[in-house]
Write a protein that holds these residues in place. Structure first.
Motif, mmCIF file in Angstrom:
data_model
loop_
_atom_site.group_PDB
_atom_site.id
_atom_site.type_symbol
_atom_site.label_atom_id
_atom_site.label_comp_id
_atom_site.label_asym_id
_atom_site.label_seq_id
_atom_site.Cartn_x
_atom_site.Cartn_y
_atom_site.Cartn_z
ATOM 1 N N ARG A 118 0.842 -1.200 0.000
ATOM 2 C CA ARG A 118 0.000 0.000 0.000
ATOM 3 C C ARG A 118 0.874 1.245 0.000
ATOM 4 N NH1 ARG A 118 -3.736 -3.122 -1.348
ATOM 5 N NH2 ARG A 118 -4.704 -4.406 0.214
ATOM 6 N N PRO A 119 0.379 2.358 -0.522
ATOM 7 C CA PRO A 119 1.155 3.601 -0.533
ATOM 8 C C PRO A 119 1.065 4.334 0.813
ATOM 9 C CG PRO A 119 -0.921 3.944 -1.638
ATOM 10 C CD PRO A 119 -0.879 2.480 -1.243
ATOM 11 N N VAL A 120 1.543 3.671 1.861
ATOM 12 C CA VAL A 120 1.449 4.196 3.222
ATOM 13 C C VAL A 120 2.812 4.053 3.888
ATOM 14 C CG1 VAL A 120 0.348 3.838 5.480
ATOM 15 C CG2 VAL A 120 -0.987 3.521 3.406
ATOM 16 N N THR A 121 3.245 5.089 4.589
ATOM 17 C CA THR A 121 4.453 4.975 5.394
ATOM 18 C C THR A 121 4.038 4.900 6.859
ATOM 19 O OG1 THR A 121 4.757 7.359 5.617
ATOM 20 C CG2 THR A 121 5.846 6.282 3.751
ATOM 21 N N VAL A 122 4.858 4.257 7.662
ATOM 22 C CA VAL A 122 4.551 4.119 9.084
ATOM 23 C C VAL A 122 5.736 4.583 9.914
ATOM 24 C CG1 VAL A 122 2.881 2.266 8.783
ATOM 25 C CG2 VAL A 122 5.260 1.701 9.123
ATOM 26 N N ALA A 125 -5.736 -3.072 7.252
ATOM 27 C CA ALA A 125 -5.164 -3.473 5.965
ATOM 28 C C ALA A 125 -6.259 -3.904 4.996
ATOM 29 C CB ALA A 125 -4.146 -4.591 6.173
ATOM 30 N N ALA A 126 -7.232 -4.670 5.500
ATOM 31 C CA ALA A 126 -8.334 -5.126 4.633
ATOM 32 C C ALA A 126 -9.180 -3.950 4.167
ATOM 33 C CB ALA A 126 -9.198 -6.147 5.400
ATOM 34 N N LEU A 127 -9.445 -3.003 5.054
ATOM 35 C CA LEU A 127 -10.268 -1.840 4.685
ATOM 36 C C LEU A 127 -9.541 -0.960 3.666
ATOM 37 C CD1 LEU A 127 -12.938 -0.377 5.145
ATOM 38 C CD2 LEU A 127 -11.869 0.778 7.111
ATOM 39 N N ILE A 128 -8.240 -0.766 3.849
ATOM 40 C CA ILE A 128 -7.485 -0.009 2.856
ATOM 41 C C ILE A 128 -7.544 -0.701 1.510
ATOM 42 C CG2 ILE A 128 -5.171 0.733 2.162
ATOM 43 C CD1 ILE A 128 -4.587 1.277 5.122
ATOM 44 N N GLY A 129 -7.414 -2.012 1.522
ATOM 45 C CA GLY A 129 -7.485 -2.764 0.284
ATOM 46 C C GLY A 129 -8.848 -2.657 -0.384
ATOM 47 N N ALA A 130 -9.906 -2.625 0.420
ATOM 48 C CA ALA A 130 -11.268 -2.561 -0.130
ATOM 49 C C ALA A 130 -11.619 -1.157 -0.632
ATOM 50 C CB ALA A 130 -12.275 -2.979 0.937
ATOM 51 N N THR A 131 -10.984 -0.130 -0.065
ATOM 52 C CA THR A 131 -11.306 1.235 -0.486
ATOM 53 C C THR A 131 -10.363 1.754 -1.556
ATOM 54 O OG1 THR A 131 -9.975 2.158 1.323
ATOM 55 C CG2 THR A 131 -12.338 1.870 1.728
ATOM 56 N N GLY A 132 -9.231 1.087 -1.739
ATOM 57 C CA GLY A 132 -8.222 1.602 -2.669
ATOM 58 C C GLY A 132 -8.245 0.995 -4.016
ATOM 59 N N ARG A 169 -7.284 7.507 3.544
ATOM 60 C CA ARG A 169 -8.288 8.511 3.965
ATOM 61 C C ARG A 169 -9.700 7.952 3.833
ATOM 62 N NH1 ARG A 169 -5.379 13.316 4.554
ATOM 63 N NH2 ARG A 169 -3.356 13.147 3.520
ATOM 64 N N ALA A 170 -9.951 7.179 2.790
ATOM 65 C CA ALA A 170 -11.264 6.548 2.638
ATOM 66 C C ALA A 170 -11.490 5.518 3.747
ATOM 67 C CB ALA A 170 -11.378 5.885 1.269
ATOM 68 N N ALA A 171 -10.452 4.794 4.136
ATOM 69 C CA ALA A 171 -10.575 3.823 5.232
ATOM 70 C C ALA A 171 -10.870 4.526 6.544
ATOM 71 C CB ALA A 171 -9.293 2.993 5.340
ATOM 72 N N ILE A 172 -10.215 5.652 6.798
ATOM 73 C CA ILE A 172 -10.479 6.415 8.024
ATOM 74 C C ILE A 172 -11.919 6.908 8.038
ATOM 75 C CG2 ILE A 172 -9.883 8.502 9.322
ATOM 76 C CD1 ILE A 172 -7.005 8.152 8.155
ATOM 77 N N ALA A 212 -13.119 -3.173 11.233
ATOM 78 C CA ALA A 212 -13.761 -4.472 10.996
ATOM 79 C C ALA A 212 -15.252 -4.308 10.710
ATOM 80 C CB ALA A 212 -13.552 -5.393 12.197
ATOM 81 N N ALA A 213 -15.871 -3.289 11.290
ATOM 82 C CA ALA A 213 -17.301 -3.065 11.108
ATOM 83 C C ALA A 213 -17.616 -2.107 9.960
ATOM 84 C CB ALA A 213 -17.907 -2.512 12.401
ATOM 85 N N ALA A 214 -16.600 -1.497 9.392
ATOM 86 C CA ALA A 214 -16.807 -0.458 8.375
ATOM 87 C C ALA A 214 -17.239 -1.037 7.043
ATOM 88 C CB ALA A 214 -15.519 0.336 8.187
ATOM 89 N N GLU A 215 -18.023 -0.245 6.333
ATOM 90 C CA GLU A 215 -18.394 -0.552 4.957
ATOM 91 C C GLU A 215 -17.509 0.307 4.071
ATOM 92 O OE1 GLU A 215 -22.548 0.318 4.759
ATOM 93 O OE2 GLU A 215 -23.031 -1.167 6.290
ATOM 94 N N PRO A 216 -16.717 -0.302 3.209
ATOM 95 C CA PRO A 216 -15.789 0.472 2.377
ATOM 96 C C PRO A 216 -16.521 1.554 1.584
ATOM 97 C CG PRO A 216 -15.366 -1.863 2.156
ATOM 98 C CD PRO A 216 -16.644 -1.725 2.942
ATOM 99 N N GLN A 217 -15.916 2.736 1.580
ATOM 100 C CA GLN A 217 -16.454 3.865 0.823
ATOM 101 C C GLN A 217 -15.354 4.373 -0.087
ATOM 102 O OE1 GLN A 217 -17.353 6.705 3.847
ATOM 103 N NE2 GLN A 217 -18.940 5.467 4.795
ATOM 104 N N THR A 218 -15.703 4.689 -1.277
ATOM 105 C CA THR A 218 -14.728 5.306 -2.170
ATOM 106 C C THR A 218 -15.343 6.564 -2.750
ATOM 107 O OG1 THR A 218 -15.473 3.904 -3.996
ATOM 108 C CG2 THR A 218 -13.525 3.175 -2.792
ATOM 109 N N GLU A 219 -14.601 7.610 -2.683
ATOM 110 C CA GLU A 219 -15.001 8.889 -3.259
ATOM 111 C C GLU A 219 -14.024 9.198 -4.386
ATOM 112 O OE1 GLU A 219 -17.657 10.662 -2.248
ATOM 113 O OE2 GLU A 219 -18.103 9.122 -0.769
ATOM 114 N N PRO A 220 -14.484 9.823 -5.447
ATOM 115 C CA PRO A 220 -13.557 10.185 -6.518
ATOM 116 C C PRO A 220 -12.395 11.018 -5.977
ATOM 117 C CG PRO A 220 -15.822 10.611 -7.170
ATOM 118 C CD PRO A 220 -15.848 10.239 -5.711
#
Length: 184
Positions: free
Chosen positions: A30-34, A177-184, A128-131, A114-122
């Protein structure tokens, strides 16, 4: 703009470094730094030997790791701040009030993701979409017991205590990680 996840614990010797190294492995594609820091950390210390062992098991070389004290600019630069405890979350939001809506305890964010529904905005990036999706899930979940948000500090414990802590960190990071994958 690079998305950054900042992990925060007390001394930046055990929990937040383990979270940093586990997240690096889980979010490698993912394009994320930690990074990590501690609310009461002394700059320049090496990671606890048990934490170092766990980081190395994941294929990382933690020998160069050095602790860092939390500074407001770390919080300002972070897209997401994940703390080990509610106390550390409070310290973070007191240092950088603008970070309030992107600062969670690690366990809290794991439940929300874990409870979130993935959202994607243009034009929205995946972190940011995962947050946003996790924050939206906050209104659908029953509040957890206060101590359910705190990650127990393994300092002074055995190697098994550190391993249990790392397993809890990884359990909390997998939904992110799963939510980022689902929103990205």
């Amino acid at each position: 703009m690079v998305d950054r996840v900042l992990f925060v614990c007390h001394a930046n010797l055990c929990r937040s470094p383990m979270a940093e190294y586990l997240a690096r492995r889980l979010l490698a594609d993912r394009p994320v730094t930690v990074a990590s820091a501690g609310t009461d950390a002394m700059d320049g210390l090496t990671m606890h030997p048990y934490a170092m062992e766990i980081a190395a098991e994941g294929g990382a070389d933690p020998a160069a790791f050095r602790s860092r004290g939390l500074r407001p600019e770390f919080l300002a630069d972070a897209t997401l701040v994940l703390t080990a405890t509610r106390r550390q979350r409070s310290v973070c939001t007191a240092l950088a009030p603008a970070a309030l809506h992107r600062t969670f305890t690690l366990r809290q964010f794991g439940r929300l993701a874990a409870a979130a529904e993935p959202q994607t905005e243009p034009g929205d990036d995946s972190l940011r979409a995962a947050i946003a999706a996790a924050a939206h899930a906050r209104g659908r979940l029953q509040p957890a017991a206060p101590d359910a948000d705190d990650l127990r500090d393994p300092i002074g414990g055995t190697a098994a205590d550190f391993r249990r802590c790392a397993e809890e960190i990884e359990r909390s990071l997998r939904p992110l990680a799963a939510l980022i994958g689902a929103t990205g």
